[in-house]
Design a protein around this motif. Structure first.
Motif, PDB file in Angstrom:
ATOM      1  N   SER A 158       0.111 -12.757  -0.668  1.00  0.00           N
ATOM      2  CA  SER A 158      -0.599 -12.711   0.601  1.00  0.00           C
ATOM      3  C   SER A 158       0.097 -11.687   1.492  1.00  0.00           C
ATOM      4  N   TYR A 218       0.801  -1.223   0.000  1.00  0.00           N
ATOM      5  CA  TYR A 218       0.000   0.000   0.000  1.00  0.00           C
ATOM      6  C   TYR A 218       0.839   1.280   0.000  1.00  0.00           C
ATOM      7  N   HIS A 263      -0.553 -10.061   5.456  1.00  0.00           N
ATOM      8  CA  HIS A 263      -1.316  -9.933   6.695  1.00  0.00           C
ATOM      9  C   HIS A 263      -0.483  -9.128   7.674  1.00  0.00           C
ATOM     10  N   ASP A 269      -7.532  -5.823   4.068  1.00  0.00           N
ATOM     11  CA  ASP A 269      -7.267  -5.509   2.668  1.00  0.00           C
ATOM     12  C   ASP A 269      -7.809  -4.110   2.381  1.00  0.00           C
TER      13      ASP A 269
END
Length: 131
Positions: A109, A35, A111, A94
Motif C-alpha cells: 500500500s 515509482y 498513499h 496510483d
C-alpha cells in the motif's frame, strides 16, 4: 507561489528521492516510493477534501484494528491535525504499472499526500506506506 509551483519545488527537492522501503533518501536517486521519479509531475496530484484524505488514511490504518491509545494520539498529533490545518491537500494516485520502478511492487500500500498550510507557511509531504 501557487500550489503547482509548490508541488514542482517539492518534486525537485533532494529529500523527495526516497523509495520508502528502507533505503532512505538518495541524493542521486531515481525512485520515489514505488515509482520512477522522472515520471512524477505536479499535474498528477489531485486536489482532494480533508474528509477524503482522512478516509484514505483511516482505511490504511485499518478501521477493524483496535489502534492502541498511544498510536492514536501520535496519529492525531502528527497526521490528522496537519490534515485539518491544511488549506490545500493533494493526493498522488496510483500511477499504474508503467510508472512502477524495477522493484516498486514491494509496497502493499502506498498513499502520498502534500499538505499546504499557508497560515503556517508549511508544506508537508505525508506518506503512508507498507511493504
Amino acid at each position: 507561489m501557487d500550489d503547482g509551483e509548490l508541488l514542482a519545488a517539492l518534486i525537485g527537492h533532494e529529500q523527495f528521492r526516497n523509495d520508502y522501503a528502507g533505503g532512505g533518501v538518495l541524493s542521486d536517486g531515481t525512485r520515489h516510493g514505488p515509482y520512477w521519479l522522472r515520471l512524477i509531475t505536479p499535474d498528477l496530484y489531485e486536489s482532494i477534501s480533508q474528509e477524503r484524505a482522512v478516509q484514505i488514511l483511516r482505511e490504511w490504518v485499518d478501521p477493524l484494528w483496535d489502534v492502541p491509545t498511544e498510536l492514536e494520539t501520535d496519529l492525531q498529533r502528527e497526521v490528522f491535525a496537519r490534515v485539518d490545518a491544511a488549506d490545500g491537500i493533494y493526493h498522488l494516485g496510483d500511477l499504474g504499472d508503467e510508472a512502477m520502478h524495477d522493484w516498486g511492487g514491494v509496497h502493499d500500500s502506498f498513499h502520498e499526500f502534500v499538505l499546504i498550510d499557508r497560515a503556517a507557511a508549511q508544506v508537508t509531504l505525508l506518506v503512508a506506506a507498507d511493504d
